[in-house]
Structures are given as C-alpha cells and as structure tokens.
Design a protein around this motif. Structure first.
Motif, PDB file in Angstrom:
ATOM      1  N   VAL A  65      45.366  60.276  17.322  1.00  0.00           N
ATOM      2  CA  VAL A  65      45.742  60.515  18.710  1.00  0.00           C
ATOM      3  C   VAL A  65      44.524  60.384  19.609  1.00  0.00           C
ATOM      4  O   VAL A  65      44.576  59.755  20.668  1.00  0.00           O
ATOM      5  N   LYS A  66      43.417  60.955  19.177  1.00  0.00           N
ATOM      6  CA  LYS A  66      42.184  60.894  19.968  1.00  0.00           C
ATOM      7  C   LYS A  66      41.724  59.453  20.140  1.00  0.00           C
ATOM      8  O   LYS A  66      41.328  59.044  21.234  1.00  0.00           O
ATOM      9  N   GLN A  67      41.801  58.651  19.102  1.00  0.00           N
ATOM     10  CA  GLN A  67      41.404  57.250  19.180  1.00  0.00           C
ATOM     11  C   GLN A  67      42.341  56.484  20.110  1.00  0.00           C
ATOM     12  O   GLN A  67      41.901  55.638  20.892  1.00  0.00           O
ATOM     13  N   GLY A  68      43.628  56.790  20.069  1.00  0.00           N
ATOM     14  CA  GLY A  68      44.584  56.135  20.960  1.00  0.00           C
ATOM     15  C   GLY A  68      44.338  56.470  22.416  1.00  0.00           C
ATOM     16  O   GLY A  68      44.377  55.591  23.280  1.00  0.00           O
ATOM     17  N   VAL A  69      44.062  57.731  22.703  1.00  0.00           N
ATOM     18  CA  VAL A  69      43.764  58.144  24.074  1.00  0.00           C
ATOM     19  C   VAL A  69      42.490  57.465  24.562  1.00  0.00           C
ATOM     20  O   VAL A  69      42.415  57.002  25.700  1.00  0.00           O
ATOM     21  N   HIS A  70      41.502  57.368  23.694  1.00  0.00           N
ATOM     22  CA  HIS A  70      40.238  56.748  24.073  1.00  0.00           C
ATOM     23  C   HIS A  70      40.437  55.266  24.419  1.00  0.00           C
ATOM     24  O   HIS A  70      39.926  54.784  25.426  1.00  0.00           O
ATOM     25  N   SER A  71      41.213  54.536  23.621  1.00  0.00           N
ATOM     26  CA  SER A  71      41.411  53.114  23.888  1.00  0.00           C
ATOM     27  C   SER A  71      42.227  52.898  25.157  1.00  0.00           C
ATOM     28  O   SER A  71      41.939  51.980  25.933  1.00  0.00           O
ATOM     29  N   VAL A  72      43.218  53.743  25.410  1.00  0.00           N
ATOM     30  CA  VAL A  72      44.011  53.620  26.633  1.00  0.00           C
ATOM     31  C   VAL A  72      43.161  53.938  27.859  1.00  0.00           C
ATOM     32  O   VAL A  72      43.261  53.264  28.887  1.00  0.00           O
ATOM     33  N   SER A  73      42.291  54.929  27.761  1.00  0.00           N
ATOM     34  CA  SER A  73      41.454  55.284  28.907  1.00  0.00           C
ATOM     35  C   SER A  73      40.422  54.193  29.193  1.00  0.00           C
ATOM     36  O   SER A  73      40.100  53.936  30.351  1.00  0.00           O
ATOM     37  N   LYS A  74      39.921  53.516  28.148  1.00  0.00           N
ATOM     38  CA  LYS A  74      39.004  52.400  28.365  1.00  0.00           C
ATOM     39  C   LYS A  74      39.720  51.269  29.107  1.00  0.00           C
ATOM     40  O   LYS A  74      39.154  50.648  30.004  1.00  0.00           O
ATOM     41  N   PHE A  75      40.971  51.029  28.772  1.00  0.00           N
ATOM     42  CA  PHE A  75      41.759  50.024  29.471  1.00  0.00           C
ATOM     43  C   PHE A  75      41.982  50.437  30.926  1.00  0.00           C
ATOM     44  O   PHE A  75      41.929  49.603  31.832  1.00  0.00           O
ATOM     45  N   GLY A  76      42.189  51.723  31.165  1.00  0.00           N
ATOM     46  CA  GLY A  76      42.361  52.226  32.532  1.00  0.00           C
ATOM     47  C   GLY A  76      41.119  52.029  33.381  1.00  0.00           C
ATOM     48  O   GLY A  76      41.207  51.700  34.568  1.00  0.00           O
ATOM     49  N   VAL A  77      39.953  52.203  32.786  1.00  0.00           N
ATOM     50  CA  VAL A  77      38.698  51.976  33.519  1.00  0.00           C
ATOM     51  C   VAL A  77      38.590  50.509  33.905  1.00  0.00           C
ATOM     52  O   VAL A  77      38.256  50.172  35.050  1.00  0.00           O
ATOM     53  N   LYS A  78      38.888  49.610  32.973  1.00  0.00           N
ATOM     54  CA  LYS A  78      38.826  48.173  33.267  1.00  0.00           C
ATOM     55  C   LYS A  78      39.830  47.801  34.358  1.00  0.00           C
ATOM     56  O   LYS A  78      39.536  47.004  35.245  1.00  0.00           O
ATOM     57  N   LEU A  79      41.013  48.380  34.285  1.00  0.00           N
ATOM     58  CA  LEU A  79      42.049  48.087  35.280  1.00  0.00           C
ATOM     59  C   LEU A  79      41.658  48.591  36.660  1.00  0.00           C
ATOM     60  O   LEU A  79      41.923  47.930  37.664  1.00  0.00           O
ATOM     61  N   SER A  80      40.992  49.731  36.725  1.00  0.00           N
ATOM     62  CA  SER A  80      40.584  50.260  38.030  1.00  0.00           C
ATOM     63  C   SER A  80      39.507  49.380  38.653  1.00  0.00           C
ATOM     64  O   SER A  80      39.479  49.207  39.872  1.00  0.00           O
ATOM     65  N   HIS A  81      38.632  48.786  37.835  1.00  0.00           N
ATOM     66  CA  HIS A  81      37.631  47.868  38.366  1.00  0.00           C
ATOM     67  C   HIS A  81      38.299  46.614  38.936  1.00  0.00           C
ATOM     68  O   HIS A  81      37.884  46.102  39.977  1.00  0.00           O
ATOM     69  N   SER A  82      39.344  46.139  38.268  1.00  0.00           N
ATOM     70  CA  SER A  82      40.077  44.980  38.770  1.00  0.00           C
ATOM     71  C   SER A  82      40.765  45.304  40.089  1.00  0.00           C
ATOM     72  O   SER A  82      40.765  44.492  41.009  1.00  0.00           O
ATOM     73  N   ALA A  83      41.342  46.498  40.171  1.00  0.00           N
ATOM     74  CA  ALA A  83      42.021  46.897  41.412  1.00  0.00           C
ATOM     75  C   ALA A  83      41.026  47.035  42.556  1.00  0.00           C
ATOM     76  O   ALA A  83      41.333  46.684  43.699  1.00  0.00           O
ATOM     77  N   ALA A  84      39.841  47.514  42.271  1.00  0.00           N
ATOM     78  CA  ALA A  84      38.818  47.645  43.312  1.00  0.00           C
ATOM     79  C   ALA A  84      38.405  46.268  43.821  1.00  0.00           C
ATOM     80  O   ALA A  84      38.108  46.104  45.007  1.00  0.00           O
TER      81      ALA A  84
END
Length: 72
Positions: free
Chosen positions: A16-35
């Motif tokens: 679960v911890k590894q899954g949350v970590h990978s999803v949050s890394k994707f969220g960081v990348k997505l926020s940079h694209s949105a910016a």
C-alpha cells in the motif's frame, strides 16, 4: 474468520505504501504540467482562469509532494 499474521500484514502495508508513493509521484508530475498550461489558459480564457489554474497546480503539487515524502 482467517487470522492475518504479522508478516502478511507487513507485506500488505508495504504494498500500500509503495502504491501511494507511486501515485503521489505521478501527481507531482501532473501538477508541473498543469502549471505549464496556466499561461495558455490565461490567454485563451482570460487572466482569472490562468491564475486559477496556476494556484490549483501549486496547491496540488504541494499536497502530492507532502504525500510522496510521507510515503517514503
């Protein structure tokens, strides 16, 4: 009712911890694209839309970054 051993519970928790970590890394990348799209939104829809997109990307990036750090 089946009993869950500590080894199984720990293995599940690590997954679960590894899954949350990978999803949050994707969220960081997505926020940079949105910016990066904020200036285009400002040109197409008006300055208020550009500011809203930039602020949403900033808040989303901070939340995803905090989640990523917490799940290390």
């Amino acid at each position: 009712m089946a009993r869950i051993g500590m080894k199984q519970l720990r293995r599940y928790g690590m997954g679960v911890k590894q899954g949350v970590h990978s999803v949050s890394k994707f969220g960081v990348k997505l926020s940079h694209s949105a910016a990066g799209l904020a200036p285009l939104a400002g040109l197409a829809l008006g300055p208020e839309a550009g500011v809203a997109v930039a602020e949403a990307a900033g808040v989303g990036g901070m939340a995803a970054s905090a989640l990523e750090r917490a799940s290390r």
